[in-house]
Design an enzyme around this catalytic site. Sequence first.
Site, mmCIF file in Angstrom:
data_model
loop_
_atom_site.group_PDB
_atom_site.id
_atom_site.type_symbol
_atom_site.label_atom_id
_atom_site.label_comp_id
_atom_site.label_asym_id
_atom_site.label_seq_id
_atom_site.Cartn_x
_atom_site.Cartn_y
_atom_site.Cartn_z
ATOM 1 N N ARG A 61 0.834 -1.213 0.000
ATOM 2 C CA ARG A 61 0.000 0.000 0.000
ATOM 3 C C ARG A 61 0.864 1.257 0.000
ATOM 4 N NH1 ARG A 61 -3.044 2.595 4.840
ATOM 5 N NH2 ARG A 61 -4.571 3.939 3.821
ATOM 6 N N HIS A 65 0.692 4.341 -2.651
ATOM 7 C CA HIS A 65 0.465 5.716 -2.210
ATOM 8 C C HIS A 65 1.613 6.635 -2.627
ATOM 9 C CE1 HIS A 65 -3.013 5.502 0.868
ATOM 10 N NE2 HIS A 65 -3.100 4.486 0.030
ATOM 11 N N ASN A 94 -2.853 8.956 4.462
ATOM 12 C CA ASN A 94 -1.588 8.286 4.769
ATOM 13 C C ASN A 94 -1.324 8.099 6.259
ATOM 14 O OD1 ASN A 94 -0.847 7.944 2.087
ATOM 15 N ND2 ASN A 94 0.191 9.925 1.981
ATOM 16 N N HIS A 192 -6.148 -5.934 -2.701
ATOM 17 C CA HIS A 192 -6.998 -5.959 -1.505
ATOM 18 C C HIS A 192 -7.251 -7.380 -1.025
ATOM 19 C CE1 HIS A 192 -8.868 -1.697 -2.269
ATOM 20 N NE2 HIS A 192 -7.598 -1.660 -1.939
#
Length: 327
Positions: A61, A65, A94, A192
């Site tokens: 992740r 990001h 974040n 996911h």
Amino acid sequence: MKTKSVVPSFLSVIILLQLANAQNLSVGYYSKSCPNLESIVEKTTARFVSSAKSLAPALLRMHFHDCFVRGCDGSVLINTRSKNDPAEKDSLPNQSLRGFKVIDAVKSDVEKACRNKVSCADILALVARDAVKLIGGPSWPVPLGRKDGRISRANESLANLPPPFFNVTQLIASFASKNLTAKDLVILSGGHTIGISHCSSFSSRLYNFNGQVNSSDPSMDPKYVAALKKKCPPPGNTTNIVDMDPGSGLDFDTNYYKILAQRRGLFQSDATLLQNSVTNAYIQQHVNAAAESSFFKDFADSMVKMGKIGVLTGPPGEIRKICSKIN
């Protein structure tokens, strides 16, 4: 008329520069300057992930990001230097990122072997790959040669990271702005299949959906709604967590697509993938374990593509000595 013609030309130049930078990346970029780089990264990453598998989705992740804001330049790693100018790390999307200690440890070990040679952006890309591989996911060749960015702004995270309530049209547009397709969208959403989420990211689907009292998102399986309500009781719980892929939260597999087809996608941005012909077709093709090898290959390809977003390969980029601070 002249002003209108300049704008597309300027944007075209930017796009061409970004594509040129991406082409400058190469597998084995550090073969001479840091020949043991990948083994060092994998060994240090494994030291953390082997004792805390939940770090794998967190590191994946983090890479996502980073790449979606200013490109894959390590800007998500930079600490805020002024309260009046918060960095990406402190933006709302974040604040739940984890795994910075892993990146710092890898950087430290790499610096011992190859001082001032390897960028934090490249380290993050390698760590994300190795973290996925270490929990049974696919591996892929990581083109290297990124430089680290020197700018990190919290407001740019809000502007560039697609939130969990986006619909499929908004998601496709967001990914297209990064030169990623609708297929890339549904493939990368497959990430996911591992990881967790705080209740606050999806509770609006459980309670008072669209402002209607005591209503839930009708696109969700009612039994799944009931199960989630037990884990996420009102009012607005911000601390409880649930697996994004129930029963398979640390297994990198195709179960994510199976639960989507059963209307058990956790986020609105998951469920909405059923409403587009391209994304829905991919979901239907990958609802069973037999399709795992196809998904693994596609995921690897899309990760390589994502890892080339907006990269820096020269000035004004740098190779940071410490990943959380610009030089």
